[in-house]
Design a protein around this motif. Structure first.
Motif, PDB file in Angstrom:
ATOM      1  N   THR A   1       4.543  -0.804 -12.343  1.00 60.29           N
ATOM      2  CA  THR A   1       4.005  -2.019 -13.037  1.00 60.29           C
ATOM      3  C   THR A   1       3.234  -2.774 -11.948  1.00 60.29           C
ATOM      4  O   THR A   1       3.176  -2.538 -10.712  1.00 60.29           O
ATOM      5  CB  THR A   1       5.290  -2.948 -13.536  1.00 60.29           C
ATOM      6  N   GLU A   2       2.445  -3.802 -12.484  1.00 59.69           N
ATOM      7  CA  GLU A   2       1.713  -4.826 -11.509  1.00 59.69           C
ATOM      8  C   GLU A   2       2.526  -5.327 -10.334  1.00 59.69           C
ATOM      9  O   GLU A   2       1.894  -5.403  -9.337  1.00 59.69           O
ATOM     10  CB  GLU A   2       0.858  -5.867 -12.475  1.00 59.69           C
ATOM     11  N   ASP A   3       3.749  -5.614 -10.599  1.00 57.34           N
ATOM     12  CA  ASP A   3       4.637  -6.494  -9.629  1.00 57.34           C
ATOM     13  C   ASP A   3       4.780  -5.041  -8.493  1.00 57.34           C
ATOM     14  O   ASP A   3       4.724  -5.391  -7.261  1.00 57.34           O
ATOM     15  CB  ASP A   3       5.840  -6.658 -10.368  1.00 57.34           C
ATOM     16  N   VAL A   4       5.242  -3.994  -8.915  1.00 60.33           N
ATOM     17  CA  VAL A   4       5.553  -2.762  -8.202  1.00 60.33           C
ATOM     18  C   VAL A   4       4.415  -2.463  -7.378  1.00 60.33           C
ATOM     19  O   VAL A   4       4.222  -2.471  -6.084  1.00 60.33           O
ATOM     20  CB  VAL A   4       6.078  -1.774  -8.831  1.00 60.33           C
ATOM     21  N   GLU A   5       3.222  -2.390  -7.936  1.00 57.18           N
ATOM     22  CA  GLU A   5       2.018  -2.225  -7.158  1.00 57.18           C
ATOM     23  C   GLU A   5       1.530  -3.165  -6.221  1.00 57.18           C
ATOM     24  O   GLU A   5       1.342  -2.676  -4.992  1.00 57.18           O
ATOM     25  CB  GLU A   5       0.808  -2.013  -8.232  1.00 57.18           C
ATOM     26  N   LYS A   6       1.763  -4.512  -6.565  1.00 61.99           N
ATOM     27  CA  LYS A   6       1.433  -5.440  -5.592  1.00 61.99           C
ATOM     28  C   LYS A   6       2.577  -5.424  -4.457  1.00 61.99           C
ATOM     29  O   LYS A   6       1.972  -5.539  -3.241  1.00 61.99           O
ATOM     30  CB  LYS A   6       1.697  -7.026  -6.339  1.00 61.99           C
ATOM     31  N   ASN A   7       3.420  -5.095  -4.733  1.00 63.68           N
ATOM     32  CA  ASN A   7       4.664  -4.889  -3.609  1.00 63.68           C
ATOM     33  C   ASN A   7       4.267  -3.764  -2.546  1.00 63.68           C
ATOM     34  O   ASN A   7       4.270  -3.882  -1.371  1.00 63.68           O
ATOM     35  CB  ASN A   7       5.846  -4.600  -4.311  1.00 63.68           C
ATOM     36  N   ILE A   8       4.168  -2.634  -3.427  1.00 59.14           N
ATOM     37  CA  ILE A   8       3.453  -1.361  -2.450  1.00 59.14           C
ATOM     38  C   ILE A   8       2.380  -1.675  -1.508  1.00 59.14           C
ATOM     39  O   ILE A   8       2.311  -1.195  -0.332  1.00 59.14           O
ATOM     40  CB  ILE A   8       3.417  -0.091  -3.375  1.00 59.14           C
ATOM     41  N   VAL A   9       1.370  -2.414  -2.035  1.00 58.38           N
ATOM     42  CA  VAL A   9       0.103  -2.795  -1.407  1.00 58.38           C
ATOM     43  C   VAL A   9       0.350  -3.595  -0.262  1.00 58.38           C
ATOM     44  O   VAL A   9      -0.027  -3.439   0.939  1.00 58.38           O
ATOM     45  CB  VAL A   9      -0.774  -3.274  -2.304  1.00 58.38           C
ATOM     46  N   ASP A  10       1.065  -4.551  -0.583  1.00 57.85           N
ATOM     47  CA  ASP A  10       1.696  -5.639   0.602  1.00 57.85           C
ATOM     48  C   ASP A  10       2.600  -4.667   1.657  1.00 57.85           C
ATOM     49  O   ASP A  10       1.916  -5.035   2.961  1.00 57.85           O
ATOM     50  CB  ASP A  10       2.305  -6.823   0.246  1.00 57.85           C
ATOM     51  N   LEU A  11       3.216  -4.071   1.249  1.00 56.55           N
ATOM     52  CA  LEU A  11       4.268  -3.404   2.375  1.00 56.55           C
ATOM     53  C   LEU A  11       3.448  -2.456   3.416  1.00 56.55           C
ATOM     54  O   LEU A  11       3.804  -2.194   4.296  1.00 56.55           O
ATOM     55  CB  LEU A  11       5.254  -2.842   1.739  1.00 56.55           C
ATOM     56  N   LEU A  12       2.446  -1.900   2.533  1.00 54.28           N
ATOM     57  CA  LEU A  12       1.689  -0.706   3.385  1.00 54.28           C
ATOM     58  C   LEU A  12       0.281  -1.023   3.692  1.00 54.28           C
ATOM     59  O   LEU A  12      -0.424  -0.125   4.087  1.00 54.28           O
ATOM     60  CB  LEU A  12       1.671   0.744   2.681  1.00 54.28           C
ATOM     61  N   ASN A  13       0.029  -2.367   3.506  1.00 56.18           N
ATOM     62  CA  ASN A  13      -1.272  -2.907   4.110  1.00 56.18           C
ATOM     63  C   ASN A  13      -2.309  -2.013   3.453  1.00 56.18           C
ATOM     64  O   ASN A  13      -3.269  -1.338   4.137  1.00 56.18           O
ATOM     65  CB  ASN A  13      -1.154  -2.587   5.551  1.00 56.18           C
ATOM     66  N   ILE A  14      -2.407  -1.998   2.140  1.00 58.34           N
ATOM     67  CA  ILE A  14      -3.521  -1.422   1.250  1.00 58.34           C
ATOM     68  C   ILE A  14      -4.345  -2.341   0.661  1.00 58.34           C
ATOM     69  O   ILE A  14      -3.904  -3.436   0.211  1.00 58.34           O
ATOM     70  CB  ILE A  14      -2.700  -0.468   0.526  1.00 58.34           C
ATOM     71  N   GLU A  15      -5.730  -2.121   1.158  1.00 60.48           N
ATOM     72  CA  GLU A  15      -6.582  -2.982   0.289  1.00 60.48           C
ATOM     73  C   GLU A  15      -6.867  -2.597  -1.136  1.00 60.48           C
ATOM     74  O   GLU A  15      -6.714  -1.510  -1.482  1.00 60.48           O
ATOM     75  CB  GLU A  15      -8.021  -3.091   0.999  1.00 60.48           C
ATOM     76  N   ASN A  16      -7.105  -3.541  -1.903  1.00 57.08           N
ATOM     77  CA  ASN A  16      -7.195  -3.442  -3.349  1.00 57.08           C
ATOM     78  C   ASN A  16      -8.425  -2.366  -3.555  1.00 57.08           C
ATOM     79  O   ASN A  16      -8.385  -1.670  -4.653  1.00 57.08           O
ATOM     80  CB  ASN A  16      -7.478  -4.872  -4.188  1.00 57.08           C
ATOM     81  N   ASP A  17      -9.442  -2.497  -2.724  1.00 58.76           N
ATOM     82  CA  ASP A  17     -10.425  -1.513  -2.978  1.00 58.76           C
ATOM     83  C   ASP A  17     -10.016   0.168  -2.883  1.00 58.76           C
ATOM     84  O   ASP A  17     -10.598   0.940  -3.345  1.00 58.76           O
ATOM     85  CB  ASP A  17     -11.647  -1.443  -2.099  1.00 58.76           C
ATOM     86  N   HIS A  18      -8.758   0.196  -2.333  1.00 57.83           N
ATOM     87  CA  HIS A  18      -8.319   1.727  -2.077  1.00 57.83           C
ATOM     88  C   HIS A  18      -6.909   1.750  -2.985  1.00 57.83           C
ATOM     89  O   HIS A  18      -6.057   2.722  -2.554  1.00 57.83           O
ATOM     90  CB  HIS A  18      -8.143   1.814  -0.671  1.00 57.83           C
ATOM     91  N   VAL A  19      -6.947   1.351  -4.060  1.00 56.74           N
ATOM     92  CA  VAL A  19      -6.002   1.440  -5.127  1.00 56.74           C
ATOM     93  C   VAL A  19      -6.707   2.225  -6.335  1.00 56.74           C
ATOM     94  O   VAL A  19      -7.713   1.478  -6.735  1.00 56.74           O
ATOM     95  CB  VAL A  19      -5.434   0.067  -5.617  1.00 56.74           C
ATOM     96  N   TYR A  20      -6.037   3.327  -6.642  1.00 58.51           N
ATOM     97  CA  TYR A  20      -6.851   4.101  -7.601  1.00 58.51           C
ATOM     98  C   TYR A  20      -5.752   4.642  -8.760  1.00 58.51           C
ATOM     99  O   TYR A  20      -4.744   4.936  -8.397  1.00 58.51           O
ATOM    100  CB  TYR A  20      -7.203   5.491  -7.081  1.00 58.51           C
ATOM    101  N   LYS A  21      -6.117   4.239  -9.857  1.00 57.76           N
ATOM    102  CA  LYS A  21      -5.236   4.472 -10.988  1.00 57.76           C
ATOM    103  C   LYS A  21      -5.877   5.058 -12.106  1.00 57.76           C
ATOM    104  O   LYS A  21      -7.168   4.985 -12.401  1.00 57.76           O
ATOM    105  CB  LYS A  21      -4.791   2.971 -11.716  1.00 57.76           C
ATOM    106  N   THR A  22      -5.169   5.737 -13.053  1.00 53.84           N
ATOM    107  CA  THR A  22      -5.645   6.369 -14.388  1.00 53.84           C
ATOM    108  C   THR A  22      -4.778   5.829 -15.349  1.00 53.84           C
ATOM    109  O   THR A  22      -3.844   5.288 -14.963  1.00 53.84           O
ATOM    110  CB  THR A  22      -5.783   7.738 -14.520  1.00 53.84           C
TER     111      THR A  22
END
Length: 591
Positions: free
Chosen positions: A177-198
């Motif tokens: 979900t959006e909350d989980v995605e944001k949490n993963i991105v923050d914890l692993l230092n992932i920039e939004n440009d490098h999030v890929y979803k289908t």
């Protein structure tokens, strides 16, 4: 042919990448930390396996289940790929043999459980070799807001940062979900440009909710009508699986069982027999299924209501991996909700995580009870900005009771959305003719649609908006309504819009505002109070109330706890610990 394509063909025997696989692999090879959210069965593993065969050194894959890592390593070894695993089931000698292979640079992919990073021997090993990539499989386990949170997954991150800080990190999951995605991105230092979803939409899954009281009879009839089909029946408890399997046996249907109470040997044997089509039906708890590589599962029946939509989506995702039509049927009764509430109360999770689990259970119950397209409901749950259209084949789309003509109401809404860029909340206020400050201030009371649904309740107009969005006649993105090509079919009288019965009563026009939040000053005061509480309790502001929830509180201006508990997203914990502070702010504001 690039090295990516050549590895795909040479090592995996595949000609082309599936959607987003190539983008994720390219992102990893360009040394970007990356998140991939791809549906179950869409080839997530290739997103780290292909880079692992291109990059120099040993890629470490963190995997949550021993059986899953064993299956994956066996499959890779059969393809001639240098893959190994280390887990607690292995003898000391076997572990040392793998250590030696890793140390000598003979392993491309090493699968481990997160707990392995607690071992000083393992840390010494990873310090002595080159690790270009760390892959987090089933990455939703990292987030405490995920449906399967495992603290060891989160605790491993600082250890990895300390020992292999220069390694690229790639996280993969089917359910974020959006909350989980944001949490993963923050914890692993992932920039939004490098999030890929289908999209989570699966066109070959026919979703059915059946509220029958005779669940055993339904299953018996279903299996007798689908004798050649292979499928899973999920139940909430071990006792229930035994009971269902016994009932089927008494009625001449052969089935296997799978739950954590069986011996390891029996579980493995039953799984093997099911995968190899010795027996068509397996009755299981949710302990069964992760990593199951069986393409021809034609049906999945849930005997009980799952605790959340993420688990449900992951479990039904095991059907139809060969692309052929498959059925996913949800049965349940009222006791299932009590059972899930019992599971939450008994959970060792913190109070705020338990509150999140209760909110997820509420959304699961809404799915069971909604009259909207089931497929669209799941899509909107995982990505509320995705455009949806009805699937045309779920039990709600085929509902014969969808006979109430709401074309006139839909037309008012679509015309309003064409003239103004508005949120659903503002649309409700305008259509109902509410004389709220924010409407008057923005001169929206001059809209020609103002008051056109003045004798409708807020909940009824809300229903109309949701129906129009879920039937694809408007697109809701970033809480704003947009027209699409299909909108003009209603405006041009080419399409009629039908719904289920929803009018409860006629009501006189009222001046009470649906969205008093913009009364910006009250919203700001609530935000100030939240910030003060977050500092005092040393927690994130969103753990108290999200912005969306604060806006809802500001709209509805509850006067007491009874009013507060009616707001979706506020459970008992938040009611007890946080609500009094906000009720006081509202009381002062009203004075």
């Amino acid at each position: 042919m690039s090295s990516m394509e050549s590895v795909l063909k040479k090592s995996f025997g595949l000609e082309t990448f599936r959607p987003k696989q190539k983008e994720i692999i390219e992102s990893v090879l360009k040394k970007h930390n990356t998140l991939g959210v791809l549906p179950t069965g869409s080839g997530k593993s290739l997103c780290y396996q292909v880079p692992a065969l291109i990059l120099e050194g040993t890629t470490i894959v963190i995997s949550p289940l021993i059986s899953l890592m064993q299956d994956q390593v066996n499959t890779l070894q059969e393809k001639g790929i240098n893959a190994q695993y280390i887990n607690s089931n292995m003898s000391k000698k076997d572990q040392e043999d793998v250590d030696r292979l890793v140390f000598n640079g003979e392993v491309d992919l090493l699968y481990v459980a997160p707990e392995r990073f607690n071992s000083s021997e393992f840390l010494a090993l990873i310090d002595s070799i080159h690790i270009p990539l760390v892959a987090f499989d089933e990455a939703h386990c990292i987030s405490k807001w995920g449906h399967d949170f495992r603290p060891s997954y989160q605790e491993v991150i600082p250890v990895i940062n300390a020992h292999i800080n220069d390694a690229i990190k790639v996280a993969l999951t089917a359910t974020a979900t959006e909350d989980v995605e944001k949490n993963i991105v923050d914890l692993l230092n992932i920039e939004n440009d490098h999030v890929y979803k289908t999209s989570v939409k699966r066109d070959n899954l026919e979703l059915i909710v059946n509220n029958t009281y005779q669940r055993e009879r339904f299953i018996l009839d279903y299996l007798n009508n689908h004798k050649d089909d292979s499928g899973i029946i999920y139940a909430a408890t071990r006792k229930e699986t035994e009971k269902i399997s016994g009932f089927l046996k008494d009625n001449g249907i052969d089935s296997l069982i799978y739950h954590a109470g069986l011996s390891k040997k029996e579980r493995e044997e039953n799984q093997y027999r099911f995968i190899n089509n010795d027996v068509k039906v397996i009755v299981a708890t949710n302990a069964f299924g992760m990593g199951i590589d069986k393409e021809n599962i034609r049906f999945i029946i849930h005997f009980n209501l799952p605790g959340d939509l993420e688990s449900y989506y992951q479990e039904i995702g095991r059907a139809g991996r060969d692309g052929k039509m498959s059925q996913c049927i949800l049965l349940s009764n009222s006791r299932d909700i009590l059972l899930q509430q019992f599971f939450i109360d008994r959970s060792p999770a913190s109070d705020d995580v338990k509150e999140s689990m209760r909110e997820k259970l509420d959304r699961m119950i809404q799915y069971k009870e909604t009259s909207k397209c089931l497929s669209a409901s799941i899509v909107k749950y995982f990505d509320k900005n995705e455009y949806v259209e009805p699937c045309g084949m779920c039990s709600n789309c085929l509902n014969v009771n969808r006979t109430v003509d709401m074309t006139k109401e839909a037309k008012f809404l679509i015309e309003l959305s064409k003239d103004y860029e508005i949120s659903p909340e503002k649309a409700i206020q305008i259509l109902r003719g509410e004389s709220a400050d924010n409407i008057i201030h923005a001169s929206l009371h001059h809209a020609k649609q103002y008051g056109s649904l003045s004798n409708y309740l807020t909940s009824e107009v809300h229903h109309i908006i949701e129906e129009v969005v879920y039937q694809g006649y408007l697109h809701l993105k970033n809480n704003t309504l947009y027209l699409v090509d299909k909108s003009y079919r209603v405006l041009d009288d080419l399409d009629k819009v039908y719904t289920v019965t929803y009018r409860t009563q006629f009501k006189e026009k009222v001046d009470v505002s649906t969205e008093t939040s913009f009364n910006e000053s009250l919203y700001q005061q609530l935000k100030d109070k939240r910030e003060e509480l977050a500092v005092e309790k040393n927690i994130e502001e969103s753990q108290i109330f999200t912005d969306t929830l604060l806006k809802e509180i500001a709209k509805k201006m509850p006067e007491n706890k009874s009013d507060m508990i009616k707001i979706s997203g506020i459970g008992n914990y938040k009611l007890k610990h946080y609500s009094p502070h906000f009720l006081k702010v509202i009381e002062e504001y009203k004075k």
